[in-house]
Design a protein around this motif. Sequence first.
Motif, PDB file in Angstrom:
ATOM      1  N   LEU A 222       0.838  -1.202   0.000  1.00  0.00           N
ATOM      2  CA  LEU A 222       0.000   0.000   0.000  1.00  0.00           C
ATOM      3  C   LEU A 222       0.866   1.242   0.000  1.00  0.00           C
ATOM      4  N   GLU A 223       0.455   2.224  -0.808  1.00  0.00           N
ATOM      5  CA  GLU A 223       1.083   3.543  -0.794  1.00  0.00           C
ATOM      6  C   GLU A 223       0.043   4.559  -0.345  1.00  0.00           C
ATOM      7  N   VAL A 224       0.401   5.413   0.614  1.00  0.00           N
ATOM      8  CA  VAL A 224      -0.507   6.426   1.144  1.00  0.00           C
ATOM      9  C   VAL A 224       0.195   7.776   1.136  1.00  0.00           C
ATOM     10  N   SER A 225      -0.487   8.802   0.673  1.00  0.00           N
ATOM     11  CA  SER A 225       0.044  10.164   0.755  1.00  0.00           C
ATOM     12  C   SER A 225      -1.089  11.114   1.103  1.00  0.00           C
ATOM     13  N   ALA A 226      -0.759  12.179   1.793  1.00  0.00           N
ATOM     14  CA  ALA A 226      -1.764  13.150   2.226  1.00  0.00           C
ATOM     15  C   ALA A 226      -1.209  14.553   2.065  1.00  0.00           C
ATOM     16  N   SER A 227      -2.106  15.517   1.932  1.00  0.00           N
ATOM     17  CA  SER A 227      -1.689  16.906   1.759  1.00  0.00           C
ATOM     18  C   SER A 227      -1.234  17.534   3.068  1.00  0.00           C
ATOM     19  N   ARG A 228      -1.434  16.832   4.177  1.00  0.00           N
ATOM     20  CA  ARG A 228      -1.011  17.315   5.493  1.00  0.00           C
ATOM     21  C   ARG A 228      -0.450  16.152   6.299  1.00  0.00           C
ATOM     22  N   GLY A 229       0.400  16.470   7.268  1.00  0.00           N
ATOM     23  CA  GLY A 229       0.892  15.444   8.164  1.00  0.00           C
ATOM     24  C   GLY A 229      -0.250  14.837   8.962  1.00  0.00           C
ATOM     25  N   LEU A 230      -0.284  13.506   9.048  1.00  0.00           N
ATOM     26  CA  LEU A 230      -1.370  12.813   9.713  1.00  0.00           C
ATOM     27  C   LEU A 230      -0.844  11.894  10.805  1.00  0.00           C
ATOM     28  N   HIS A 231      -1.661  11.729  11.830  1.00  0.00           N
ATOM     29  CA  HIS A 231      -1.411  10.685  12.821  1.00  0.00           C
ATOM     30  C   HIS A 231      -2.082   9.428  12.284  1.00  0.00           C
ATOM     31  N   VAL A 232      -1.283   8.393  12.047  1.00  0.00           N
ATOM     32  CA  VAL A 232      -1.771   7.179  11.396  1.00  0.00           C
ATOM     33  C   VAL A 232      -1.737   6.019  12.386  1.00  0.00           C
ATOM     34  N   PHE A 233      -2.845   5.278  12.460  1.00  0.00           N
ATOM     35  CA  PHE A 233      -2.905   4.065  13.274  1.00  0.00           C
ATOM     36  C   PHE A 233      -3.419   2.932  12.404  1.00  0.00           C
ATOM     37  N   ILE A 234      -2.658   1.831  12.342  1.00  0.00           N
ATOM     38  CA  ILE A 234      -3.023   0.692  11.499  1.00  0.00           C
ATOM     39  C   ILE A 234      -3.103  -0.559  12.365  1.00  0.00           C
ATOM     40  N   SER A 235      -4.209  -1.253  12.257  1.00  0.00           N
ATOM     41  CA  SER A 235      -4.397  -2.481  13.025  1.00  0.00           C
ATOM     42  C   SER A 235      -5.033  -3.536  12.123  1.00  0.00           C
ATOM     43  N   LEU A 236      -4.361  -4.691  11.980  1.00  0.00           N
ATOM     44  CA  LEU A 236      -4.880  -5.800  11.195  1.00  0.00           C
ATOM     45  C   LEU A 236      -4.697  -7.089  11.988  1.00  0.00           C
ATOM     46  N   PRO A 237      -5.770  -7.804  12.283  1.00  0.00           N
ATOM     47  CA  PRO A 237      -5.627  -9.076  12.990  1.00  0.00           C
ATOM     48  C   PRO A 237      -4.996 -10.135  12.093  1.00  0.00           C
ATOM     49  N   ASP A 238      -4.483 -11.198  12.689  1.00  0.00           N
ATOM     50  CA  ASP A 238      -3.921 -12.293  11.911  1.00  0.00           C
ATOM     51  C   ASP A 238      -5.007 -12.911  11.034  1.00  0.00           C
ATOM     52  N   PRO A 239      -4.701 -13.189   9.762  1.00  0.00           N
ATOM     53  CA  PRO A 239      -5.678 -13.836   8.885  1.00  0.00           C
ATOM     54  C   PRO A 239      -6.084 -15.196   9.443  1.00  0.00           C
ATOM     55  N   ALA A 240      -7.366 -15.507   9.361  1.00  0.00           N
ATOM     56  CA  ALA A 240      -7.865 -16.738   9.959  1.00  0.00           C
ATOM     57  C   ALA A 240      -8.745 -17.503   8.985  1.00  0.00           C
ATOM     58  N   SER A 241      -8.773 -18.806   9.187  1.00  0.00           N
ATOM     59  CA  SER A 241      -9.667 -19.691   8.460  1.00  0.00           C
ATOM     60  C   SER A 241     -10.155 -20.727   9.448  1.00  0.00           C
ATOM     61  N   GLY A 242     -11.386 -20.567   9.927  1.00  0.00           N
ATOM     62  CA  GLY A 242     -11.878 -21.458  10.967  1.00  0.00           C
ATOM     63  C   GLY A 242     -11.053 -21.279  12.231  1.00  0.00           C
ATOM     64  N   SER A 243     -10.476 -22.368  12.711  1.00  0.00           N
ATOM     65  CA  SER A 243      -9.672 -22.295  13.928  1.00  0.00           C
ATOM     66  C   SER A 243      -8.205 -22.030  13.644  1.00  0.00           C
ATOM     67  N   GLU A 244      -7.807 -22.010  12.368  1.00  0.00           N
ATOM     68  CA  GLU A 244      -6.406 -21.800  12.013  1.00  0.00           C
ATOM     69  C   GLU A 244      -6.134 -20.334  11.713  1.00  0.00           C
ATOM     70  N   VAL A 245      -4.929 -19.886  12.066  1.00  0.00           N
ATOM     71  CA  VAL A 245      -4.528 -18.509  11.780  1.00  0.00           C
ATOM     72  C   VAL A 245      -3.120 -18.510  11.206  1.00  0.00           C
ATOM     73  N   LEU A 246      -2.821 -17.467  10.428  1.00  0.00           N
ATOM     74  CA  LEU A 246      -1.476 -17.216   9.921  1.00  0.00           C
ATOM     75  C   LEU A 246      -0.949 -15.956  10.580  1.00  0.00           C
ATOM     76  N   GLU A 247       0.340 -15.936  10.862  1.00  0.00           N
ATOM     77  CA  GLU A 247       0.935 -14.765  11.497  1.00  0.00           C
ATOM     78  C   GLU A 247       1.110 -13.639  10.483  1.00  0.00           C
TER      79      GLU A 247
END
Length: 309
Positions: A222-247
């Motif tokens: 992903l590429e992100v740009s903004a016209s002003r300085g931003l406070h950025v917070f990114i949160s993504l859980p581990d991908p899951a399929s049923g009871s299994e997850v990938l880191e």
Amino acid sequence: MRKWGLGVFIVVLFSLSFSITTYRYDSETGRWEKEVREDILIFPATPKQAGSVVTTESFRGKAQWYYYMEYTLGDGEQIFSFWMGQSTDVGTVTIWNDSDFFYVKVELDEGWFLKETHLNVLMDEPEGNQSPGQFPFKEEFDPLVTDYTYKVPLSFLFQKSVSKLKKASTKYYVLLHGVVSDGNEEETAWGGRRSNCVEIYLSGTKVTWFVKKPGVYVSKVLEVSASRGLHVFISLPDPASGSEVLELKLGTGEQIPSEWFDELDFVENRFFLWQKITVSRNSTADTYTSEGVITFTINNSKLYVDTSP
């Protein structure tokens, strides 16, 4: 505050037909190696969406454009935008006065520098073409600077207004022209009405990985740009399929990050997001999904008074 969802889909397959550059970690050599046959990252681009920008008062004559600002003595600090190329906000212009001087201060955003400026203060609304080189106040900078303040004696303005209007004027039209540079290109800029929005560009909102075999994989997603300085917070859980997850880990930077995190929290106006996934030998062939949120918060915003109708 703006929020965008970012979906991640990881599909563990046993065949594929197309690939682009990602990186796979080789535990024997200790290096990240380019993978161009076994792994694929599909990242559909989305068109750049322009934010709503306050239209400044302007005149566009033949082969010329300019913006101007209105100020009434005693109104206190008024903040405007410094517009490069008609539509890119690269800084602020602040106008105020005290009992002796009329002040016009330009401050550029990080990464931009001022090469020269020209200032004119009029009693009548500007019309027709303007010639910045003939403005009564001008400065050139070597080395380049990021801010500059003009101090115009009020006695000078009163003398001009009495000579022209037969009375001392309290309302003025300010033309501030400049040449700005980011180190690579130079552009004309003018002070105009304050933009009260932030334009944010995201190259996409969905990531799809196709992975053929176990391993550790990295890609710039992903590429992100903004016209002003931003406070950025990114949160993504581990991908899951049923009871299994990938880191899943996150990082930023132009090159492969040296540090990886579960969440990211930083201030920036342009960045690249990287993802690292770990597919273990015990992982089942399946589709793993993750949906998270990128939160943008306007940073270092200033109050301003919009005197326009």
